[in-house]
Design a protein around this motif. Sequence first.
Motif, PDB file in Angstrom:
ATOM      1  N   GLU A 122      -4.860  23.589  -7.047  1.00  0.00           N
ATOM      2  CA  GLU A 122      -3.403  23.488  -7.042  1.00  0.00           C
ATOM      3  C   GLU A 122      -2.510  23.053  -5.871  1.00  0.00           C
ATOM      4  OE1 GLU A 122      -1.302  25.587 -10.056  1.00  0.00           O
ATOM      5  OE2 GLU A 122      -3.158  26.047 -11.288  1.00  0.00           O
ATOM      6  N   ALA A 123      -3.023  24.240  -4.931  1.00  0.00           N
ATOM      7  CA  ALA A 123      -2.097  24.181  -3.840  1.00  0.00           C
ATOM      8  C   ALA A 123      -2.634  22.799  -2.912  1.00  0.00           C
ATOM      9  CB  ALA A 123      -2.425  25.252  -3.045  1.00  0.00           C
ATOM     10  N   THR A 124      -3.722  22.579  -2.865  1.00  0.00           N
ATOM     11  CA  THR A 124      -4.111  21.238  -1.933  1.00  0.00           C
ATOM     12  C   THR A 124      -3.923  19.868  -2.640  1.00  0.00           C
ATOM     13  OG1 THR A 124      -6.193  22.623  -1.064  1.00  0.00           O
ATOM     14  CG2 THR A 124      -6.135  19.933  -0.875  1.00  0.00           C
ATOM     15  N   ALA A 125      -3.741  20.142  -4.027  1.00  0.00           N
ATOM     16  CA  ALA A 125      -3.188  18.811  -4.807  1.00  0.00           C
ATOM     17  C   ALA A 125      -1.942  18.821  -4.490  1.00  0.00           C
ATOM     18  CB  ALA A 125      -3.645  19.104  -6.348  1.00  0.00           C
ATOM     19  N   VAL A 126      -1.247  19.772  -4.493  1.00  0.00           N
ATOM     20  CA  VAL A 126       0.377  19.608  -4.141  1.00  0.00           C
ATOM     21  C   VAL A 126       0.672  18.894  -2.901  1.00  0.00           C
ATOM     22  CG1 VAL A 126       2.595  20.637  -3.767  1.00  0.00           C
ATOM     23  CG2 VAL A 126       0.929  21.607  -5.771  1.00  0.00           C
ATOM     24  N   LEU A 127      -0.129  19.632  -1.924  1.00  0.00           N
ATOM     25  CA  LEU A 127       0.150  19.120  -0.461  1.00  0.00           C
ATOM     26  C   LEU A 127      -0.540  17.598  -0.065  1.00  0.00           C
ATOM     27  CD1 LEU A 127      -0.815  22.211   1.387  1.00  0.00           C
ATOM     28  CD2 LEU A 127       1.206  21.278   1.181  1.00  0.00           C
ATOM     29  N   ALA A 128      -1.764  17.263  -0.900  1.00  0.00           N
ATOM     30  CA  ALA A 128      -2.304  16.036  -0.894  1.00  0.00           C
ATOM     31  C   ALA A 128      -0.808  15.043  -1.318  1.00  0.00           C
ATOM     32  CB  ALA A 128      -3.585  15.956  -1.556  1.00  0.00           C
ATOM     33  N   GLY A 129      -0.403  15.296  -2.482  1.00  0.00           N
ATOM     34  CA  GLY A 129       0.573  14.570  -3.136  1.00  0.00           C
ATOM     35  C   GLY A 129       1.781  14.217  -2.190  1.00  0.00           C
TER      36      GLY A 129
ATOM     37  N   CYS B  29       0.590  -1.027   0.029  1.00  0.00           N
ATOM     38  CA  CYS B  29      -0.061  -0.032  -0.010  1.00  0.00           C
ATOM     39  C   CYS B  29       0.905   1.141  -0.044  1.00  0.00           C
ATOM     40  CB  CYS B  29      -1.007   0.153   1.251  1.00  0.00           C
ATOM     41  SG  CYS B  29      -2.170  -1.301   1.153  1.00  0.00           S
ATOM     42  N   ALA B  30       1.985   1.092   0.698  1.00  0.00           N
ATOM     43  CA  ALA B  30       3.143   2.411   0.455  1.00  0.00           C
ATOM     44  C   ALA B  30       3.364   2.626  -0.766  1.00  0.00           C
ATOM     45  CB  ALA B  30       4.083   1.987   1.511  1.00  0.00           C
ATOM     46  N   VAL B  31       3.539   1.583  -1.540  1.00  0.00           N
ATOM     47  CA  VAL B  31       4.024   1.919  -3.001  1.00  0.00           C
ATOM     48  C   VAL B  31       2.904   2.325  -3.582  1.00  0.00           C
ATOM     49  CG1 VAL B  31       4.595   0.620  -5.371  1.00  0.00           C
ATOM     50  CG2 VAL B  31       5.658  -0.304  -2.957  1.00  0.00           C
ATOM     51  N   GLU B  32       1.486   2.012  -3.524  1.00  0.00           N
ATOM     52  CA  GLU B  32       0.471   2.498  -3.918  1.00  0.00           C
ATOM     53  C   GLU B  32       0.302   4.084  -3.767  1.00  0.00           C
ATOM     54  OE1 GLU B  32      -2.805   2.680  -7.011  1.00  0.00           O
ATOM     55  OE2 GLU B  32      -1.030   1.357  -6.442  1.00  0.00           O
ATOM     56  N   MET B  33       0.601   4.516  -2.404  1.00  0.00           N
ATOM     57  CA  MET B  33       0.589   5.879  -2.119  1.00  0.00           C
ATOM     58  C   MET B  33       1.448   6.594  -2.851  1.00  0.00           C
ATOM     59  SD  MET B  33       0.129   4.801   2.135  1.00  0.00           S
ATOM     60  CE  MET B  33       0.401   6.560   2.488  1.00  0.00           C
ATOM     61  N   ILE B  34       2.700   6.031  -3.095  1.00  0.00           N
ATOM     62  CA  ILE B  34       3.647   7.036  -3.810  1.00  0.00           C
ATOM     63  C   ILE B  34       3.042   7.135  -5.285  1.00  0.00           C
ATOM     64  CG2 ILE B  34       5.903   6.701  -4.569  1.00  0.00           C
ATOM     65  CD1 ILE B  34       6.769   5.874  -1.993  1.00  0.00           C
ATOM     66  N   HIS B  35       2.823   5.881  -5.801  1.00  0.00           N
ATOM     67  CA  HIS B  35       2.330   6.018  -7.310  1.00  0.00           C
ATOM     68  C   HIS B  35       1.078   7.032  -7.255  1.00  0.00           C
ATOM     69  CE1 HIS B  35       0.913   4.897 -11.353  1.00  0.00           C
ATOM     70  NE2 HIS B  35      -0.250   4.489 -10.610  1.00  0.00           N
TER      71      HIS B  35
ATOM     72  N   THR C  15       5.158  11.130   1.854  1.00  0.00           N
ATOM     73  CA  THR C  15       5.881  10.880   3.088  1.00  0.00           C
ATOM     74  C   THR C  15       5.064   9.825   3.919  1.00  0.00           C
ATOM     75  OG1 THR C  15       4.494  12.764   3.803  1.00  0.00           O
ATOM     76  CG2 THR C  15       6.842  13.462   3.410  1.00  0.00           C
ATOM     77  N   GLY C  16       3.819   9.827   4.052  1.00  0.00           N
ATOM     78  CA  GLY C  16       2.966   8.912   4.624  1.00  0.00           C
ATOM     79  C   GLY C  16       3.225   7.540   4.168  1.00  0.00           C
ATOM     80  N   ALA C  17       3.848   7.392   3.042  1.00  0.00           N
ATOM     81  CA  ALA C  17       4.268   5.944   2.638  1.00  0.00           C
ATOM     82  C   ALA C  17       5.291   5.415   3.618  1.00  0.00           C
ATOM     83  CB  ALA C  17       4.643   6.055   1.111  1.00  0.00           C
ATOM     84  N   PHE C  18       6.161   6.311   3.742  1.00  0.00           N
ATOM     85  CA  PHE C  18       7.548   5.932   4.434  1.00  0.00           C
ATOM     86  C   PHE C  18       7.303   5.698   6.035  1.00  0.00           C
ATOM     87  CE2 PHE C  18       9.384   7.321   0.633  1.00  0.00           C
ATOM     88  CZ  PHE C  18      10.329   6.423   0.174  1.00  0.00           C
ATOM     89  N   GLU C  19       6.182   6.691   6.461  1.00  0.00           N
ATOM     90  CA  GLU C  19       5.630   6.349   7.819  1.00  0.00           C
ATOM     91  C   GLU C  19       4.980   4.903   8.018  1.00  0.00           C
ATOM     92  OE1 GLU C  19       2.335   8.334  10.661  1.00  0.00           O
ATOM     93  OE2 GLU C  19       2.722   9.205   8.663  1.00  0.00           O
TER      94      GLU C  19
ATOM     95  N   GLY D 272      12.586   4.257  -1.631  1.00  0.00           N
ATOM     96  CA  GLY D 272      13.219   5.673  -1.564  1.00  0.00           C
ATOM     97  C   GLY D 272      14.037   5.997  -2.865  1.00  0.00           C
ATOM     98  N   LYS D 273      14.989   4.793  -3.223  1.00  0.00           N
ATOM     99  CA  LYS D 273      15.605   5.040  -4.533  1.00  0.00           C
ATOM    100  C   LYS D 273      14.929   5.293  -5.564  1.00  0.00           C
ATOM    101  CE  LYS D 273      19.356   2.890  -7.129  1.00  0.00           C
ATOM    102  NZ  LYS D 273      20.000   1.660  -7.383  1.00  0.00           N
ATOM    103  N   ALA D 274      13.846   4.341  -5.869  1.00  0.00           N
ATOM    104  CA  ALA D 274      13.099   4.201  -6.998  1.00  0.00           C
ATOM    105  C   ALA D 274      12.126   5.483  -7.237  1.00  0.00           C
ATOM    106  CB  ALA D 274      12.059   2.863  -7.136  1.00  0.00           C
ATOM    107  N   ALA D 275      11.751   6.110  -6.003  1.00  0.00           N
ATOM    108  CA  ALA D 275      10.666   7.257  -6.206  1.00  0.00           C
ATOM    109  C   ALA D 275      11.389   8.479  -6.425  1.00  0.00           C
ATOM    110  CB  ALA D 275       9.936   7.297  -4.787  1.00  0.00           C
ATOM    111  N   GLY D 276      12.884   8.453  -5.973  1.00  0.00           N
ATOM    112  CA  GLY D 276      13.530  10.063  -6.137  1.00  0.00           C
ATOM    113  C   GLY D 276      14.000  10.148  -7.496  1.00  0.00           C
ATOM    114  N   SER D 277      15.320  10.991  -7.387  1.00  0.00           N
ATOM    115  CA  SER D 277      16.002  11.501  -8.439  1.00  0.00           C
ATOM    116  C   SER D 277      16.721  10.430  -9.071  1.00  0.00           C
ATOM    117  CB  SER D 277      16.965  12.668  -8.107  1.00  0.00           C
ATOM    118  OG  SER D 277      17.947  11.990  -6.986  1.00  0.00           O
TER     119      SER D 277
END
Length: 292
Positions: A106-113, A70-76, A118-122, A144-149
């Motif tokens: 837009e602002a709330t969408a950014v924050l929801a993402g 589910c953490a992976v789905e949250m990041i997706h 962050t919730g995925a790692f929590e 973390g590696k797959a989701a980042g830069s």
Amino acid sequence: MDWELRQKEDLDKIEAWLRTYMMNRKPYGNLNDAMRYSLMAGGKRVRPLLLLETCRMCGGDVEVALPFACAVEMIHTYSLIHDDLPCMDDDDLRRGKPTNHKVYGEATAVLAGDALLTGAFEVMLEEYGSLPKDRVLRAAACLGKAAGSRGMVGGQVLDMAGEGRTLTVGEVTELYALKTGALITAATEMGCILAGGGEDARQAVVRYAEKIGLAFQVQDDILDVMGDEATIGKSVGSDARSEKNTYVTIRGLDACRELVQKLTDEAVAALADFQNAGFHRWLAEKLAGRQC
């Protein structure tokens, strides 16, 4: 074995877990509503399915692996919310519904993402149950590696940088491996890690995932040209409007169809040493023939 039934059982577990997660969140304005809107909007849930079934194939406990899936789905989901923003792909439709920023701004969408990311790692670091901590840390580091830069975010940058100019097949392949493939590969690799699979098993599932990840994106390219908007649940022709390079623009539709099947066959072959890889074979073929 009825793989459709197995898939439904897995999906039911995933949906129930995500629903409970959202129910237990303290509300701050409309943040939770925006998170729930996109997270519970359906979708194929390919990544969490792969994590659960790879864990099962490698001898692990699917129930213990569920928070990681589910953490992976949250990041997706976070990536889709941000990808749809006006500063990115500027899409109006996702999974048959108005995109997050069209509903919540837009602002709330950014924050929801941000909250989903962050919730995925929590989730992974708090709800690992009886799993050995070294597996938990390795799985979290993999995601973390797959989701980042070095993964999905890096691919998104390459995607934007490539708009309006001609890319080579090699450049598009690298873009796809990062933007789409990295998270699919990580989900599959995490399933092996959580099950305690050995290095040979890990390498085999990674090869499988890399092949279906590229096949998945090439099929997306085909659907962006040939798909039905009502069926696929998002705008058709957006790649052409954004002047994006795709396998279809470089190779053409017929060659892309052949490539999807070739990659699917290679993915199946990668798991030849697994006696219980039936679900993975079935899923690879199903994704190759999908129309949404």
